[in-house]
Design an enzyme around this catalytic site. Sequence first.
Site, PDB file in Angstrom:
ATOM      1  CG  MET A   1      88.436  86.614  60.006  1.00  0.00           C
ATOM      2  SD  MET A   1      86.814  87.076  60.608  1.00  0.00           S
ATOM      3  CE  MET A   1      86.469  85.724  61.721  1.00  0.00           C
ATOM      4  N   GLY A   2      93.080  86.279  61.529  1.00  0.00           N
ATOM      5  CA  GLY A   2      94.094  86.295  62.578  1.00  0.00           C
ATOM      6  C   GLY A   2      93.814  85.250  63.641  1.00  0.00           C
TER       7      GLY A   2
ATOM      8  CG  LEU B   1      97.260  83.684  61.985  1.00  0.00           C
ATOM      9  CD1 LEU B   1      98.464  83.988  61.101  1.00  0.00           C
ATOM     10  CD2 LEU B   1      96.019  83.467  61.120  1.00  0.00           C
TER      11      LEU B   1
ATOM     12  CG  HIS C   1      94.602  80.383  60.395  1.00  0.00           C
ATOM     13  ND1 HIS C   1      94.426  80.338  61.754  1.00  0.00           N
ATOM     14  CD2 HIS C   1      93.445  80.876  59.886  1.00  0.00           C
ATOM     15  CE1 HIS C   1      93.227  80.788  62.076  1.00  0.00           C
ATOM     16  NE2 HIS C   1      92.598  81.116  60.959  1.00  0.00           N
TER      17      HIS C   1
ATOM     18  CD  GLN D   1      83.690  86.899  58.381  1.00  0.00           C
ATOM     19  OE1 GLN D   1      84.213  87.400  57.400  1.00  0.00           O
ATOM     20  NE2 GLN D   1      84.007  85.684  58.793  1.00  0.00           N
TER      21      GLN D   1
ATOM     22  N   GLY E   1      90.095  76.672  54.004  1.00  0.00           N
ATOM     23  CA  GLY E   1      90.072  75.418  54.743  1.00  0.00           C
ATOM     24  C   GLY E   1      88.725  74.716  54.630  1.00  0.00           C
TER      25      GLY E   1
HETATM   26  P1  AMP Z   1      89.366  82.321  59.856  1.00  0.00           P
HETATM   27  O1  AMP Z   1      90.581  83.039  60.370  1.00  0.00           O
HETATM   28  O2  AMP Z   1      88.634  81.575  60.902  1.00  0.00           O
HETATM   29  O3  AMP Z   1      88.493  83.210  59.004  1.00  0.00           O
HETATM   30  O4  AMP Z   1      89.907  81.200  58.864  1.00  0.00           O
HETATM   31  C1  AMP Z   1      90.730  81.532  57.777  1.00  0.00           C
HETATM   32  C2  AMP Z   1      90.896  80.314  56.922  1.00  0.00           C
HETATM   33  O5  AMP Z   1      91.499  79.275  57.668  1.00  0.00           O
HETATM   34  C3  AMP Z   1      89.560  79.777  56.400  1.00  0.00           C
HETATM   35  O6  AMP Z   1      89.711  79.375  55.050  1.00  0.00           O
HETATM   36  C4  AMP Z   1      89.330  78.598  57.309  1.00  0.00           C
HETATM   37  O7  AMP Z   1      88.518  77.591  56.715  1.00  0.00           O
HETATM   38  C5  AMP Z   1      90.742  78.099  57.510  1.00  0.00           C
HETATM   39  N1  AMP Z   1      90.806  77.251  58.699  1.00  0.00           N
HETATM   40  C6  AMP Z   1      90.358  77.552  59.937  1.00  0.00           C
HETATM   41  N2  AMP Z   1      90.514  76.495  60.754  1.00  0.00           N
HETATM   42  C7  AMP Z   1      91.067  75.511  60.021  1.00  0.00           C
HETATM   43  C8  AMP Z   1      91.464  74.171  60.303  1.00  0.00           C
HETATM   44  N3  AMP Z   1      91.327  73.627  61.503  1.00  0.00           N
HETATM   45  N4  AMP Z   1      92.003  73.450  59.295  1.00  0.00           N
HETATM   46  C9  AMP Z   1      92.141  73.984  58.052  1.00  0.00           C
HETATM   47  N5  AMP Z   1      91.793  75.235  57.736  1.00  0.00           N
HETATM   48  C10 AMP Z   1      91.264  75.993  58.705  1.00  0.00           C
END
Ligand code: AMP
Length: 299
Positions: free
Chosen positions: A34-35, A37, A41, A65, A151
Amino acid sequence: MSFKPQILNHGDAARAWARERQGTGLRVGFVPTMGALHAGHLSLVAAARRECDATIASVFVNPTQFAPHEDFARYPRDLEADVALLAQAGCDAVFTPTADEIYPAGFCTTVDVGPVARVLEGAARPTHFVGVATVVLKLLHLTHADLAYFGRKDYQQTVVVQRLVADLNVPCGVRVCPIVREADGLAMSSRNRYLSGEDRARAVSLSAGLRAAEALVQRGERDAGALRGAVERELSAAGVEHDYIELVADGSVTPVETLAGPSTLLVAARLGGVRLIDNAQLDPAARDPKDHGEVGPPC
Ligand code: AMP
């Protein structure tokens, strides 16, 4: 000239990009985001690059969501900064669909993954995983990826996505990658930037609690109540109220009362209106403390 990922604004372009590469025998890895970053990410991009020949990330703040009272409107958005980070990480393409493309007029099909989506995060955020599952399925179709990277930070999301992919025969492999943490242990999250200075300091109690539980496991503790208690103690010492602390069998959301096999200890808490989640894998058979989430070995 410095490297720039290809920007693909439309699903047709993303699918054509992937198919072109797959047509020459290349494997396409996909990182949905979702950016806003951060290194978490980018660790997924690194994992995709290790395993695949071409890597595409999506940046899409998925409205479905978020519940109406949640932070969709103020969710941080900075596509230029995200693309710069993805360029540095060597990501080949960035898919940036609009909400109108993903949810055109008349859109009404959603994906309900069932019981695994209703507990824990799903209990606190009842519409969340329907939004996640629906958009993930759409993004997997649109990017036509061979492998998708998620993640472990969002543990329950990985359970939901694996269920979805298995149940609906989605021809895409799912990889789950380690949690990346700040130097003091806080799991990286786009939402950490909402924390006030004081709450940022208190937020360390989540990871500290998980580390305390891991230390107990090392000393032979197997009782889930004792492990949950270790997390609770750290949180209450910091004045942090938890939403849930639960030990579940690894790969599921099924609670366990005794640590008898690979399991995951989950915690969710709210600090000043910011919801934080974290977790740790606990394995009674492991001799050494688990990897604590460095950008680590391949998923
Ligand atoms: P989001 O942008 O929050 O939707 O996250 C996108 C992806 O990045 C998802 O698969 C998250 O689980 C992963 N992610 C977010 N934070 C972390 C982190 N601290 N370590 C590893 N992966 C992450």
